[in-house]
Design an enzyme around this catalytic site. Structure first.
Site, PDB file in Angstrom:
ATOM      1  N   TYR A   2       0.860  -1.200   0.000  1.00  0.00           N
ATOM      2  CA  TYR A   2       0.000   0.000   0.000  1.00  0.00           C
ATOM      3  C   TYR A   2       0.890   1.242   0.000  1.00  0.00           C
ATOM      4  CZ  TYR A   2      -4.261   2.642   1.427  1.00  0.00           C
ATOM      5  OH  TYR A   2      -5.337   3.503   1.481  1.00  0.00           O
ATOM      6  N   CYS A   3       0.679   2.126  -0.966  1.00  0.00           N
ATOM      7  CA  CYS A   3       1.370   3.414  -1.034  1.00  0.00           C
ATOM      8  C   CYS A   3       2.882   3.209  -1.056  1.00  0.00           C
ATOM      9  CB  CYS A   3       0.917   4.305   0.128  1.00  0.00           C
ATOM     10  SG  CYS A   3       1.466   6.023   0.012  1.00  0.00           S
ATOM     11  N   VAL A   4       3.628   3.813  -0.117  1.00  0.00           N
ATOM     12  CA  VAL A   4       5.079   3.707  -0.115  1.00  0.00           C
ATOM     13  C   VAL A   4       5.537   2.264   0.044  1.00  0.00           C
ATOM     14  CG1 VAL A   4       5.160   4.219   2.352  1.00  0.00           C
ATOM     15  CG2 VAL A   4       7.199   4.508   1.010  1.00  0.00           C
ATOM     16  N   GLY A   8       4.057  -0.178  -1.318  1.00  0.00           N
ATOM     17  CA  GLY A   8       3.934  -0.715  -2.661  1.00  0.00           C
ATOM     18  C   GLY A   8       5.126  -0.346  -3.515  1.00  0.00           C
TER      19      GLY A   8
END
Length: 580
Positions: free
Chosen positions: A313-315, A317
């Protein structure tokens, strides 16, 4: 005895209106002067057309003057003047939902003048030629922030709701608001919700499970199965370490983790440790080697399986993409059966408004704020609030400080305020190497554990989710993952933004998502052929996961937390999520 009519709100005087007209006009003048100064000192300006058009400021001023005169004429003689035409966005603006903003001429004038000046300020930015693009983007962002700050809804004398509340309560709302403001100043953070209404482990992060491993960097949580059989391939979720993991495990009806368990997945979640001085030397390598790869190997060994499904998720990812490239370079690609990316970026050339916070001056300021080797999470929280200042700052200034309202309980805002500290060495390199210099997409420019990173080596099947209205990871930026990965890809564009676009349980029946069977080269091409489906994309994802490997096994032995070789250390959600 006849009832006494309530006193109408105090109307702003003509002097008040003239004052604000002068403020707005002076703001545009300052903006144009600053733009000229930026253009004069802009590095690498093109040799032709680099100078500001000398007529731009005059033209902008003339247009502003003409529109202002039309506004005054509409105010003084409304019957013989063309009415004010709102844009759809202006009509939906929640700051001006009170009827007085349209029904009372003075407040209607303030509202219209605010929209007029806001429009001219933004046009002024766009009209500046010869300005370095990065400086222009910073100027555009600062202008939007200034526009949000000077809204008449933010001031007691020009907000009809505040005026009426002040008369009704005899000023008690302002005294209560002052107490709220002083409390926020003391803790160094804007209060957005009732903090006493929630508690991690009581009514948030309640999915049953155990912490089965703890390292100096993370706790590994294994959740209890809810079905008699489970998919053979387990799932590990890597949430961003800039937030607490329980964004994916809010109230039970919103929990992605609980839902994934109910679908028959053996779910593990990494709960990252909030940084302190002992983590001052933690770097990119640690989050890849001792974080993601270590967790993947731990789960494979615990369950005696060859591979895991992974979500970043986000960073996290972004880091998962690097992890996949490292595994590919080492010939260990089989450790990850599939990878799912929630609003994650690898190419930061179109990373949106966060880019305005990444230059040498900003990085130097960050370094000065982290003398103990870690960055206070309140700074990052303030940064993300600034990206949506109208909703996440000024609406609370009005409600909490001016109207003196009690804080409403909202689990998402509680999570948003539950900040984590960041290792400054890694955070600085993340901002410089990725956001500023965009090195992750340059093969071999970055490495982890001595292994060069080349994203084009990644052939792992990938499910890539983006949020249509995401202001942190814009969909055009997330889309760029498809330019580098070489394996089977499924791109899904979800309605809403960075959080609500992800946390959207099927039972809620909210939003929509878009998919396409055609392999597109651009996001626009994807949208041209995309099919819209109402509701949550979660069922689409679990169908895709099952398509990778649908084999199931009995939910017993090591599939139950604590029944394998890793003994439980404590109940979920663990200790790291509670550390402050």
């Amino acid at each position: 005895m006849a009832e006494t009519a309530p006193n109408p709100p105090h109307m702003p005087s003509l002097e008040d209106i003239q004052h604000w007209t002068w403020v707005f006009g002076r703001a545009q003048q300052i903006l144009l002067e600053h733009g000229m100064d930026l253009a004069e000192h802009a590095p690498a300006a093109p040799p032709l057309g680099a100078a500001i058009d000398p007529t731009a400021a005059v033209r902008a001023g003339a247009e502003l003057w003409a529109d202002t005169m039309a506004l005054w004429q509409r105010f003084l003689d409304p019957e013989h003047t063309a009415p004010f035409h709102e844009t759809p966005e202006q009509a939906r603006d929640k700051r001006f939902k009170a009827p007085e903003w349209r029904e009372q001429p003075v407040f209607d004038f303030l509202r219209q003048s605010y929209f007029l000046i806001a429009d001219h300020l933004l046009k002024g930015v766009e009209s500046l030629d010869g300005v370095d693009p990065r400086h222009k983007e910073q100027l555009r962002f600062a202008t939007k922030g200034f526009i949000d700050a000077i809204s008449p809804s933010n001031f007691p004398a020009t907000n009809p709701e505040v005026l009426a509340k002040t008369i009704e309560t005899g000023g008690e709302n302002l005294l209560k608001g002052l107490q709220h403001m002083l409390a926020d100043l003391e803790k160094g953070q804007l209060t957005q919700t009732d903090a006493q209404a929630f508690e991690v482990g009581r009514n948030l992060a309640t999915t049953p499970g155990k912490v089965v491993k703890r390292t100096p960097l993370y706790e590994l949580i294994q959740y209890s199965p809810a079905t008699e059989t489970v998919f053979k391939v387990p799932l590990v979720i890597f949430p961003p370490w800039i937030n607490r993991f329980y964004i994916l495990d809010l109230a039970p009806e919103k929990s992605f983790i609980r839902w994934a368990v109910a679908q028959g997945l053996t779910v593990f979640v990494v709960s990252w440790r909030s940084a302190d001085a002992s983590m001052k030397d933690v770097t990119w390598d640690d989050y890849i080697e001792h974080g993601q790869i270590d967790a993947i190997d731990t789960i494979r060994d615990l369950l005696k399986v060859d591979a895991v499904h992974a979500i970043g998720y986000c960073v996290a990812g972004t880091t998962l993409a690097a992890t996949l490239a490292v595994l590919a370079a080492r010939g260990q690609v089989e450790k990850v059966k599939s990878a799912t990316f929630f609003t994650a970026q690898v190419d930061f050339s179109e990373a949106g408004d966060l880019n305005v916070f990444v230059d040498d001056d900003q990085l130097a300021m960050l370094r000065s704020l982290a003398a103990d080797g870690f960055l206070d999470g309140r700074y990052m929280a303030a940064t993300f609030n600034l990206l949506r200042g109208r909703d996440l700052i000024w609406s609370y200034v009005t409600n909490n400080y001016l109207l003196g309202k009690d804080y409403a309980p909202f689990d998402l805002l509680y999570w948003n305020s539950d900040v984590t500290n960041l290792p400054v060495a890694w955070h600085m390199s993340y901002l410089a190497d990725l956001y500023r210099d965009n090195r992750l997409v340059v093969p071999g420019s970055l490495s982890a554990g001595g292994t060069p990173i080349d994203l084009t080596m990644v052939k792992t099947p990938a499910y890539i989710q983006a949020g249509r209205e995401d202001h942190i990871a814009p969909p055009a930026s997330v889309w760029k993952i498809t330019h580098y990965f070489k394996g089977p890809l499924r791109f899904v564009l979800a309605g809403s933004g960075h959080i609500a676009g992800v946390v959207n349980p099927p039972a809620a029946g909210k939003y929509q998502y878009w998919t396409s069977r055609k392999r597109a080269k651009t996001l626009d091409a994807f949208l041209a052929s995309a099919k819209e489906t109402k509701g949550s994309w979660w069922p689409d994802w679990i169908e895709w996961i099952a398509g990778q490997d649908e084999e199931r096994v009995a939910a017993k032995g090591a599939r139950i937390p604590g029944k394998g070789r890793l003994k439980p250390l404590c109940d979920a959600p663990g200790t790291y999520v509670r550390a402050r």
